[in-house]
Motif scaffolding. Structure first.
Motif, short mmCIF file in Angstrom:
data_model
loop_
_atom_site.label_atom_id
_atom_site.label_comp_id
_atom_site.label_asym_id
_atom_site.label_seq_id
_atom_site.Cartn_x
_atom_site.Cartn_y
_atom_site.Cartn_z
N CYS A 108 0.81 -1.12 0.04
CA CYS A 108 -0.16 -0.11 0.01
C CYS A 108 0.96 1.17 -0.08
N LEU A 109 1.80 1.28 1.05
CA LEU A 109 2.71 2.50 0.80
C LEU A 109 3.41 2.54 -0.41
N THR A 110 4.06 1.77 -1.09
CA THR A 110 4.52 1.78 -2.35
C THR A 110 3.72 2.27 -3.55
N ARG A 111 2.51 2.22 -3.25
CA ARG A 111 1.33 2.66 -4.41
C ARG A 111 1.25 4.15 -4.25
N THR A 134 8.22 18.79 -2.46
CA THR A 134 6.96 18.69 -2.02
C THR A 134 6.32 19.80 -1.33
N SER A 135 4.97 19.83 -0.92
CA SER A 135 4.22 20.79 -0.27
C SER A 135 3.38 20.01 0.76
N LEU A 136 2.78 20.76 1.51
CA LEU A 136 1.82 20.20 2.49
C LEU A 136 0.55 19.71 1.77
N SER A 137 0.04 20.27 0.75
CA SER A 137 -0.99 19.93 0.05
C SER A 137 -0.69 18.59 -0.79
N GLU A 138 0.58 18.25 -1.13
CA GLU A 138 0.81 17.41 -1.73
C GLU A 138 0.74 16.06 -0.68
N LEU A 139 1.40 16.46 0.18
CA LEU A 139 1.48 15.24 1.44
C LEU A 139 0.16 14.91 1.77
N GLN A 140 -0.76 15.91 1.90
CA GLN A 140 -2.12 15.40 2.15
C GLN A 140 -2.65 14.62 1.35
N HIS A 141 -2.43 14.85 0.02
CA HIS A 141 -2.94 13.95 -1.18
C HIS A 141 -2.42 12.67 -0.72
N LEU A 146 -3.30 6.96 0.53
CA LEU A 146 -2.87 5.71 1.36
C LEU A 146 -4.06 5.23 2.21
N ASP A 147 -4.97 6.10 2.66
CA ASP A 147 -6.10 5.92 3.28
C ASP A 147 -7.01 5.18 2.34
N SER A 148 -7.13 5.56 1.21
CA SER A 148 -8.04 4.67 0.23
C SER A 148 -7.70 3.64 -0.04
N LEU A 149 -6.49 3.21 -0.03
CA LEU A 149 -5.86 1.96 -0.55
C LEU A 149 -6.22 1.11 0.69
N VAL A 150 -5.80 1.43 1.86
CA VAL A 150 -5.99 0.53 3.12
C VAL A 150 -7.50 0.30 3.21
N THR A 158 -10.35 -10.38 6.45
CA THR A 158 -10.83 -10.53 7.80
C THR A 158 -9.59 -9.98 8.66
N LEU A 159 -8.40 -9.69 8.02
CA LEU A 159 -7.49 -9.04 9.15
C LEU A 159 -7.28 -7.59 8.57
N PRO A 160 -8.09 -6.53 8.96
CA PRO A 160 -8.03 -5.38 8.42
C PRO A 160 -6.62 -4.62 9.02
N LEU A 161 -6.11 -3.69 8.00
CA LEU A 161 -5.18 -2.86 8.38
C LEU A 161 -5.40 -1.51 9.00
N SER A 162 -4.51 -1.24 9.94
CA SER A 162 -4.91 0.22 10.28
C SER A 162 -3.44 0.67 10.76
N TYR A 163 -3.21 2.21 10.47
CA TYR A 163 -1.98 2.47 11.07
C TYR A 163 -2.13 4.09 11.72
#
Length: 212
Positions: A108-111, A134-141, A146-150, A158-163
């Motif tokens: 997920c991170l590599t994506r 980079t910028s704060l807006s790019e980091l937010q994106h 990442l949240d969407s992929l997770v 049956t074993l969800p990821l959280s972080y």
């Protein structure tokens, strides 16, 4: 004098100049296998065996190179990410499942990476991402991606990821040295972890409606 040349098709030749008296000879040697073995040793030294990401040795070497390339790390960001519940997964399902857990999260991170990204494993369940230009807006994106992929992955397991995640960017009038930048991102990551734990506790707490 020895010089090594790449000659195509993954082959390397070493050209040696040997002088005997007034005569000079050129000796050409195929050193492809020697180069391959050396690079394999260097890869194993610098990379985490489980995830294929840079390990501590490779991370520190790459960070040194980044600092050499940019005299002042403006528009450079540090992102710290911590995968939750690795110990629980190891204790409950075994270390093989824990390894799969980390590999899935790594995927997920590599994506979310691009050509300005550098990702390394920081510890057992922690990762560090250095993002240049980079910028704060790019980091937010990137964080939203990442949240969407997770979340997408969690719909079919049956074993969800959280972080937990934290990031900070250095720019003019908001300048950090690299070590301070990483520490600032790490602090925000732990703040995110704490706030998510509080939210989870509140969600699980029984309702306190007054009784009639």
């Amino acid at each position: 004098e020895n010089e090594i040349f790449a000659v195509g098709n993954g082959k390397y030749l070493k050209i040696e100049e040997i002088q005997e008296g007034e005569e000079i000879f050129g000796v050409i040697t195929d050193v492809t296998e020697e180069i391959r073995k050396r690079r394999e040793i260097e890869y194993q030294r610098d990379h985490d065996q489980l995830t294929g990401l840079f390990n501590r040795t490779g991370r520190d070497a790459r960070l040194s190179k980044i600092l050499e390339e940019c005299r002042e790390p403006y528009y450079c960001a540090a992102v710290m990410v911590d995968a939750d519940d690795l110990k629980m997964v190891n204790d409950t399902y075994g270390h093989e499942k824990g390894d799969e857990f980390i590999q899935t999260f790594t995927y997920c991170l590599t994506r979310i990476l691009d050509s300005d990204s550098f990702l390394a494993r920081y510890g057992g369940d922690e990762f560090i991402l250095i993002q240049q230009n980079t910028s704060l807006s790019e980091l937010q994106h990137m964080a939203e991606k990442l949240d969407s992929l997770v979340q997408e992955y969690n719909t079919r397991t049956t074993l969800p990821l959280s972080y937990a995640i934290g990031y900070e960017v250095s720019f003019q009038n908001h300048y950090f040295m690299m070590e301070d930048l990483i520490n600032a991102a790490d602090k925000k990551m732990y703040q995110d972890k704490a706030s998510k734990k509080i939210a989870a506790i509140r969600e699980l707490a029984p309702s306190t409606h007054s009784r009639n």
